[in-house]
Design an enzyme around this catalytic site. Structure first.
Site, PDB file in Angstrom:
ATOM      1  N   HIS A  95      18.505   0.577 -16.630  1.00 28.27           N
ATOM      2  CA  HIS A  95      18.136   0.620 -15.228  1.00 28.27           C
ATOM      3  C   HIS A  95      19.847   0.954 -15.266  1.00 28.27           C
ATOM      4  CE1 HIS A  95      18.858   0.519 -10.856  1.00 28.27           C
ATOM      5  NE2 HIS A  95      19.236  -0.059 -11.149  1.00 28.27           N
ATOM      6  N   ARG A 134      39.555  -2.580 -13.229  1.00 31.48           N
ATOM      7  CA  ARG A 134      40.443  -1.251 -12.429  1.00 31.48           C
ATOM      8  C   ARG A 134      39.973  -1.273 -11.118  1.00 31.48           C
ATOM      9  NH1 ARG A 134      38.595  -1.966 -17.182  1.00 31.48           N
ATOM     10  NH2 ARG A 134      39.343  -0.555 -18.419  1.00 31.48           N
TER      11      ARG A 134
END
Length: 163
Positions: A95, A134
């Site tokens: 997915h 991040r």
């Protein structure tokens, strides 16, 4: 985390956002991360003169929906630039690959056809730890970096007379 290769750490004295109208289109999925990306993008825009009143945040279910929402934001014609933000974390099934591919290709197609800058700020990470790294509080925040990118591109478009 490093800014190596990123323009986010460079001076942006020539890039002003004071007269700009910005859309931040962000996925709700993985909101622990995307909320931080949104804050980073807002911080960058406001640091370069944007009024918070001229920054509209639009939330969509996930990264899959980003291209269609960004395309709609381009069509309405209210914005000078759009920052697309999302976070897809690898799971146990393919997915991840499908969502990442379609978000990337879809946003790329929208950006190529848009008359305004569209920035890609979709994280594709192996785990939550990488994603959070991040989406920190400094200029290494990828939302901050994506917002700097649209400011740079506004300057590029203006230099060419495109906007």
């Amino acid at each position: 985390m490093t800014l190596r290769g990123s323009s986010a750490g460079e001076s942006r004295d020539s890039v002003a956002a004071s007269d700009g109208r910005f859309a931040i289109v962000a996925a709700r999925f993985n909101s622990e991360v995307t909320d931080r990306l949104i804050q980073g993008a807002k911080r960058a825009l406001c640091a370069h003169g944007a009024s918070s009143d001229n920054i509209e945040v639009v939330r969509v279910p996930g990264a899959w929906e980003l291209p269609q929402a960004v395309a709609a934001a381009v069509r309405v014609g209210r914005f000078d630039a759009i920052v697309a933000l999302g976070c897809v974390i690898r799971g146990e099934t393919p997915h991840f690959d499908y969502v990442c591919m379609e978000a990337s290709l879809g946003l790329g197609a929208v950006a190529r056809g848009a008359s305004i800058p569209v920035a890609f700020g979709v994280l594709t990470t192996d785990d939550l730890e990488q994603a959070l790294a991040r989406a920190g509080t400094g200029p290494d925040n990828k939302g901050f970096e994506a917002a700097i990118s649209v400011l740079d591109m506004i300057a590029v478009y203006r230099s060419m007379g495109a906007i």
